[in-house]
Scaffold this motif. Structure first.
Motif, mmCIF file in Angstrom:
data_model
loop_
_atom_site.group_PDB
_atom_site.id
_atom_site.type_symbol
_atom_site.label_atom_id
_atom_site.label_comp_id
_atom_site.label_asym_id
_atom_site.label_seq_id
_atom_site.Cartn_x
_atom_site.Cartn_y
_atom_site.Cartn_z
ATOM 1 N N ASP A 1 -5.218 -1.360 -5.226
ATOM 2 C CA ASP A 1 -4.662 -1.345 -3.841
ATOM 3 C C ASP A 1 -5.311 -2.511 -3.941
ATOM 4 O O ASP A 1 -6.472 -2.541 -3.329
ATOM 5 C CB ASP A 1 -4.780 -0.546 -3.039
ATOM 6 N N GLU A 2 -5.102 -4.347 -3.906
ATOM 7 C CA GLU A 2 -5.655 -4.880 -2.922
ATOM 8 C C GLU A 2 -7.438 -5.043 -4.109
ATOM 9 O O GLU A 2 -8.203 -5.252 -2.738
ATOM 10 C CB GLU A 2 -6.394 -5.746 -2.099
ATOM 11 N N SER B 1 0.673 -1.111 0.130
ATOM 12 C CA SER B 1 0.449 -0.033 0.206
ATOM 13 C C SER B 1 0.559 1.181 0.020
ATOM 14 O O SER B 1 0.338 2.367 -0.876
ATOM 15 C CB SER B 1 -1.194 -0.290 1.566
ATOM 16 N N GLN C 1 -6.874 0.168 -1.047
ATOM 17 C CA GLN C 1 -7.508 -0.750 -0.167
ATOM 18 C C GLN C 1 -8.780 -0.313 0.206
ATOM 19 O O GLN C 1 -9.105 0.544 1.029
ATOM 20 C CB GLN C 1 -6.632 -1.346 1.081
HETATM 21 MG MG LIG Z 1 -1.664 -2.814 2.530
#
Ligand SMILES: [Mg+2]
Ligand SMILES: Nc1ncnc2c1ncn2[C@@H]1O[C@H](COP(=O)(O)OP(=O)(O)O)[C@@H](O)[C@H]1O
Lengths: 253, 347
Positions: free
Chosen positions: A148-149, A41, A70
């Motif tokens: 991010d994810e 991140s 995220q």
């Molecule tokens: Mg992260």
């Protein structure tokens, strides 16, 4: 397209990212993997201009960065359409015109969630929300895409579809894309290259089949794993168990 | 119809519904304002009020009551209601907190202390009390705001820290106010208590003009930021990712709403409830797209305070009930019902 040179980020005294150098070409998807807290991140926040950093971040010709943070949930009483419209914040006037809404509707359609357009963002499931925020980022027409994810709350099919779409868009529009993922097999399948972060350092980078090795998994994740290959030669990681004994120091040369 | 047509049609429908809400609110405001002007020690027939406002009749008594006494008060209720409703909505947005209002952040307490200070010092001051009290209230409201935003300027400060700073200032100013009340003469004490209840009755046309001018200046500036403020509802991180300079937006918006609340409470005292409730009422009807939420919050504040102003004259016939008490007594049950009936979680 995107080039990071000796990128470093510190939070107070804590070094979250150290000397990371990475290039991402036009039309390339790089998967960023690594254990929790390894700096995935942080790397994206730095590239998006949200974290103070050392080193150099270079974009080709002032390219626009689209960053999807995220997922932290959201309880705002905003409709999905309004959330996607915010992706065009730079050009959005007080009076929203048909072009703005059409662009948003097109993206919602491509992600298969056009029917959610007038639902409230706070009422969606985590996976639906991730699709909405992806649409928001894409609405900004970025040249560098940082996700991010993006699949952390998605079901199997939506994972496939989302990453497939991301790869297709990256190729079609010549984006430079970084996606952080936890599932190594998904990373191996969708990314052109993987970058493995460990304790804030770039442990390895390259094609999945070169990077995903039993030794890497032991050093970075502290697990014993078999690495095979599917019929297309894509590596398949099967984790057996956690390593016994002290974890080897991943930062040692 | 294609999918895009459906989405567009849905958007138009939603926008039309919100415009309808705003129009209904405008109608309600006109009605409460007429009622407010009509009520008082002598109840004027609505028709007579209308005629006088339109300058159609030549009834000296009615004209005098309407134009010199009741209209400025009724309009002040609107100006202050708009200021408090608007700034409450923005405070809740930029501090990401449904409890934020000028009351909870110590701004009203600062103003109360400033007013009390002048009342206690009273005759010692060389200026007229009609403006010295509001001026001092405004200055101390400003000091409270500056305290909050100084803390917000610290690197890494979170919205929670701002709220906590505001609450700390609330307690500080309340303690200082108690101290003043403790040392005040009985007459001064009575004046302080009266000020704290809030009152629209001190309104004059020049005072009204000041409040109205500040509202008129701040509204367009705040509306210009409405999309960026909407982005903040998704959290700082996402807003920054969308290109919002969160820190400077927060400072800019907070400065403007400090001005709005400061000038409002300076002239009418602490009317606490509106800044908290008006935004919630508006949110239930129009959602959080700030292009609609901000005008709707202002409208809700206007309607509530205007209705409360009329009610304050009707509750005890012939007497004037303190407006701050009326807003709370009428508003709280209404508010609780609204919140309970709202099917969705609004925060
Ligand atoms: Mg992260
Ligand atoms: N705002 C912050 N303040 C202090 N430390 C942080 C902050 N954000 C992240 N960190 C630390 O930086 C390191 C990297 O975090 P992060 O980039 O979020 O990891 P990842 O995304 O790979 O899980 C972690 O050790 C984390 O504790």
């Amino acid at each position: 397209m995107l080039s990071l040179e000796r990128l470093g980020v510190r939070y107070g005294g804590h070094v979250a990212l150290c000397e990371v150098s990475l290039d991402v070409a036009r039309g390339e998807v790089v998967a960023l993997v690594g254990p929790n807290g390894s700096g995935k991140s942080t790397l994206m926040r730095a590239v998006a201009g949200l974290a103070r950093h050392d080193g150099r971040i270079g974009f080709a010709g002032g390219a626009r960065v689209g960053f999807m943070p995220q997922d932290f949930g959201s309880r705002a009483a905003l409709s999905v359409l309004e959330v996607v419209l915010l992706g065009r914040l730079r050009t959005l006037a007080l009076r929203v015109d048909r072009d703005d809404v059409d662009a948003a509707a097109l993206l919602l359609g491509r992600l298969g969630i056009a029917e959610l357009a007038h639902r409230l963002i706070g009422e969606l499931s985590g996976g639906q929300r991730q699709l909405v925020f992806l649409a928001q980022v894409l609405a900004g027409v970025p040249a560098v895409l940082l996700l991010d994810e993006p699949t952390s709350a998605l079901d199997l099919r939506n994972q496939l579809e989302l990453l497939g779409l991301v790869r297709r868009l990256t190729r079609e529009k010549g984006l430079a894309t970084i996606v952080s993922l936890h599932d190594l097999n998904t990373a191996a399948r969708f990314a052109d290259r993987v970058a493995v972060l460990c304790a804030g350092r770039l442990h390895a980078t390259g094609e999945p089949r070169a990077v995903f090795t039993a030794a890497m998994l032991r050093a970075v994740y502290g697990v014993e794993a078999d690495v095979g290959a599917d019929s297309n030669g894509v590596p398949v990681v099967t984790v057996q168990r956690a390593c016994t004994g002290p974890q080897t120091d991943p930062t040692a040369p | 119809m294609s999918a895009a047509d459906l989405v567009w049609a849905g958007y138009r429908r939603r926008a039309a519904r919100r415009m309808a809400v705003l129009l209904a609110a405008a109608a309600a405001i006109v009605a409460t304002t007429l009622l407010d002007v009509a009520t008082g020690p002598a109840f004027l027939p609505l028709a007579a009020v209308g005629r006088s406002l339109a300058r159609l009749a030549e009834d000296r008594t009615v004209d005098a009551i309407v134009w010199s006494i009741r209209l400025p008060v009724a309009l002040m209720a609107l100006a202050v209601g708009a200021a408090l409703g608007l700034s409450g909505a923005i405070m809740q947005t930029i501090l990401n907190n449904p409890l934020a209002s000028s009351y909870t952040l110590g701004i009203s307490a600062g103003a109360g202390f400033g007013a009390a200070l002048v009342i206690v010092l009273g005759a010692a001051l060389p200026v007229s009390e009609a403006y010295a009290v509001p001026a001092s209230a405004f200055i101390f409201a400003g000091i409270a705001c500056a305290g909050v935003s100084l803390i917000g300027g610290v690197r890494g400060a979170t919205p929670e820290m701002l709220v906590l700073a505001g609450i700390a200032l609330l307690f500080l100013f309340q303690a200082l106010l108690s101290l003043l009340q403790y040392v005040a003469s009985p007459e001064a004490l009575q004046q302080i208590v009266f000020w704290l209840f809030g009152s629209l009755q001190r309104t004059t046309w020049p005072k009204l003009a000041i409040v109205a001018a500040v509202v008129a200046l701040c509204v367009p500036a705040l509306l210009r930021d409405s999309w960026r403020l909407t982005a903040m509802r998704l959290g700082d991180e996402r807003a920054k990712a969308l290109g919002v300079d969160v820190k400077s937006l927060r400072l800019r918006a907070f400065t403007l709403i400090s001005l709005l609340t400061g000038v409002a409470v300076a002239f009418v005292g602490t009317i606490g409830f509106i800044g908290l409730v008006a935004p919630h009422v508006a949110r239930i009807f129009v959602g959080e797209d700030q292009r609609f939420l901000l005008p709707a919050s202002a409208a809700a504040g206007m309607a509530i305070l205007s209705a409360a102003s009329a009610a304050s004259k009707l509750i005890v016939p012939g007497a004037l009930f303190p407006i701050g008490i009326v807003t709370a007594m009428i508003g709280v049950p209404f508010f609780v019902v609204l919140i309970l009936r709202a099917r969705r979680a609004y925060w």
